[in-house]
Design an enzyme around this catalytic site. Structure first.
Site, PDB file in Angstrom:
ATOM      1  N   LYS A   1       0.440  -1.143   0.037  1.00 44.66           N
ATOM      2  CA  LYS A   1      -0.290   0.282  -0.485  1.00 44.66           C
ATOM      3  C   LYS A   1       1.034   1.317  -0.100  1.00 44.66           C
ATOM      4  O   LYS A   1       2.203   1.505   0.687  1.00 44.66           O
ATOM      5  CB  LYS A   1      -0.668   0.597   1.382  1.00 44.66           C
TER       6      LYS A   1
ATOM      7  N   SER B   1      -9.573   2.533   3.021  1.00 44.39           N
ATOM      8  CA  SER B   1      -9.184   3.180   2.467  1.00 44.39           C
ATOM      9  C   SER B   1      -8.092   2.204   1.388  1.00 44.39           C
ATOM     10  O   SER B   1      -7.582   2.483   0.298  1.00 44.39           O
ATOM     11  CB  SER B   1      -8.068   4.372   2.987  1.00 44.39           C
TER      12      SER B   1
ATOM     13  N   SER C   1      -9.364   0.380   7.687  1.00 41.67           N
ATOM     14  CA  SER C   1      -8.982  -0.011   5.918  1.00 41.67           C
ATOM     15  C   SER C   1      -8.139  -1.100   4.985  1.00 41.67           C
ATOM     16  O   SER C   1      -7.800  -1.185   4.544  1.00 41.67           O
ATOM     17  CB  SER C   1      -7.787   1.285   5.767  1.00 41.67           C
TER      18      SER C   1
END
Length: 513
Positions: free
Chosen positions: A85, A160, A184
């Site tokens: 990420k 997210s 997330s």
């Protein structure tokens, strides 16, 4: 073993590592296979912000050369490629947090978790998309692109961390790292059918994770199997003196717990169903799959009892005061003075530092980030601090006490991960409150610092994945791995294979050797 790309990438990370140990495949071949899938899938999935193919191949070649003589002694997951990420810094690879304010920034150092991955011989495929600075629940707030859900490319992958979840779901990567501040990792896991884990707060070093809300943030695994997540968490976990919130003890025995759970014997385990997380506001298909999964736990010998966490209903309100307050503080560092974007005032406007900062932040931050900075600044302002931030922290303490009392009665807690399946793009963009409610079941574990995990519970009536959440006591992460692995095995028996058998993957069609 066939070297066909589709065959290789559909193996779990543990299976890929086993194939390397046997000499059936090299790390380079695995990287090449995943790079082929990335090339084919990205036009429709858009999971990656940056593909570091050359770096991954170089790392794979170095691993293959070093491990050529003694493959049997290799650590688990050695040689298996991974996606990261873009909230986690990577030396020599652009890291943006999906924000224009960090566009072009190449970190001079690695996060602790990246150092551990490199030591384990895991090549880095690239950096995955997210909501800007991890602030969102749909990955629609990225400054660069919108990631699509592999189950339906007209729908969001959650957020997210939708990029990491979609990359793993689309077979672009066998495993990935995400960050979880309010869900997330787990909420995208639910929406994409992946396994997403938020470790105990402090169980994995945050050094090198770009800060959103420091008392809530946690790095964790994204995978397609419970065992893969356990293997990765043991690699990245452990104490780090560079993180002041790091827990002194080393990783818990999560791999052993996952392997024990796969035997599907839960006799003697007490499971607590959180009564406040379900019912009104939860999609019927989500409730149905959750109920069926609970029955599977009972069939394996677990005792399931209803428990109450009476203050959990206030978690959303408390979170959306605490989190923006910490966002306001953490994001104050992005001012155009030291690194990242710098926008000078236009002609006719005084060329002062204050004006430069204002124009830089106006151009560099997106709407959702600005919204949260404003909320947080207000909550921390003189005259409102005690009424808002102070009160929210008191609620947080009550939620922690609720969990402590619940764990006096049961070993592990369960709930649906998300109240709904994946929604269509734009459906909630104009209603921030509707977007925030997506995290209603995941936020409590972050507020309390508890480890939590989402695994696939099947497909809803709309053909989209549903997530099932386990929550364990602090610093007892292994406790959730056993029932999660057991439920995964039992559900897959009923489905005649993993949930991925139902996923249509046109990007894999025609990919050969």
């Amino acid at each position: 073993m066939s070297n066909e790309t589709a065959t290789l990438v559909k193996l779990s990370a543990a299976e890929q590592a086993a194939a390397i140990k046997k000499g059936d495949v090299t790390s380079r071949e695995l990287v090449e296979a995943h790079l082929k899938v990335i090339e084919a899938a990205e036009p429709s999935i858009k999971a990656f912000l940056k593909v570091s193919g050359d770096v991954a191949l170089e790392q794979a070649d170095a691993f293959d050369a070093k491990s050529a003589e003694d493959k049997a002694a290799l650590p688990e997951l050695a040689g298996v490629p991974i996606a990261i990420k873009d909230m986690i810094v990577t030396k020599g690879i652009e890291t943006t947090a999906a924000s224009k304010i960090l566009e072009g920034w190449v970190p001079p150092y690695d996060a602790t978790v990246i150092e551990k991955l490199k030591a384990a011989g895991m090549p880095i495929l690239g950096k995955t998309n997210l909501d800007e600075f991890a602030q969102g629940s749909s990955t629609e707030h990225s400054a660069y692109q919108t990631t699509h859900n592999p189950w339906d490319t007209e729908r969001v992958p959650g957020g997210s961390g939708g990029g990491s979840a979609s990359a793993v779901a689309a077979f672009e990567a066998p495993i990935a790292l995400g960050t979880d501040t309010g869900g997330s990792i787990r909420q995208p896991g639910a929406l994409t059918g992946t396994v997403g884990v938020k470790p105990t707060y402090g169980g994995v070093s945050r050094f090198g994770a770009i800060a959103m809300a420091s008392s809530l943030d946690q790095i964790g695994p994204v995978s397609r199997t419970v065992l893969d997540s356990a293997l990765l968490q043991e690699i990245i976990g452990g104490h780090d003196k560079r993180d002041s919130t790091s827990i002194p003890e080393g990783p818990r025995p999560m791999v052993a717990a996952a392997r024990e759970g796969a035997k599907r014997d839960l006799k003697g385990m007490k499971v607590g169903l959180i009564k406040e997380l379900g019912g009104e506001g939860f999609q019927p298909g989500v409730e149905a799959r959750f109920g069926e999964a609970v029955d599977k736990l009972k069939d394996m010998g677990a005792e399931v009892v209803e428990v109450s966490c009476p203050h959990i209903g206030y978690s959303l309100g408390a979170y959306y005061i605490i989190m923006p307050s910490e966002v306001s503080s953490n994001l104050a560092r992005y001012d155009g003075m030291r690194y990242g974007l710098r926008v000078m005032p236009p002609a006719g406007v005084p060329q002062t530092a204050a004006n430069m900062m204002a124009y830089t932040r106006e151009a560099g931050f997106g709407d959702e980030v600005k919204r949260r900075i404003i909320l947080g600044t207000y909550a921390l302002s003189a005259g409102y601090y005690d009424a808002w931030y102070g009160s929210a922290q008191k609620v947080r303490t009550l939620i922690i006490e609720d969990f402590k009392k619940a764990f006096e009665q049961v070993d592990v807690l369960i709930s649906p991960t998300s109240p709904s399946t994946a929604f269509k793009f734009g459906e909630k963009m104009d209603d921030p409150l509707a977007m925030y409610v997506n995290d209603i079941a995941t936020i409590p574990a972050n507020l309390a610092g508890m480890p939590a995990m989402s695994i696939p519970a099947g497909l809803s009536d709309d053909g989209l994945p549903v997530g099932f959440q386990f929550i364990a006591p602090q610093q007892r992460d292994e406790v959730m791995y056993k029932p999660a692995a057991a439920l995964e095995a039992a559900l897959e028996d009923g489905w005649n294979g993993p949930i991925w058998n139902d996923l249509k993957t046109p990007w894999l069609d025609g990919l050969g050797k």
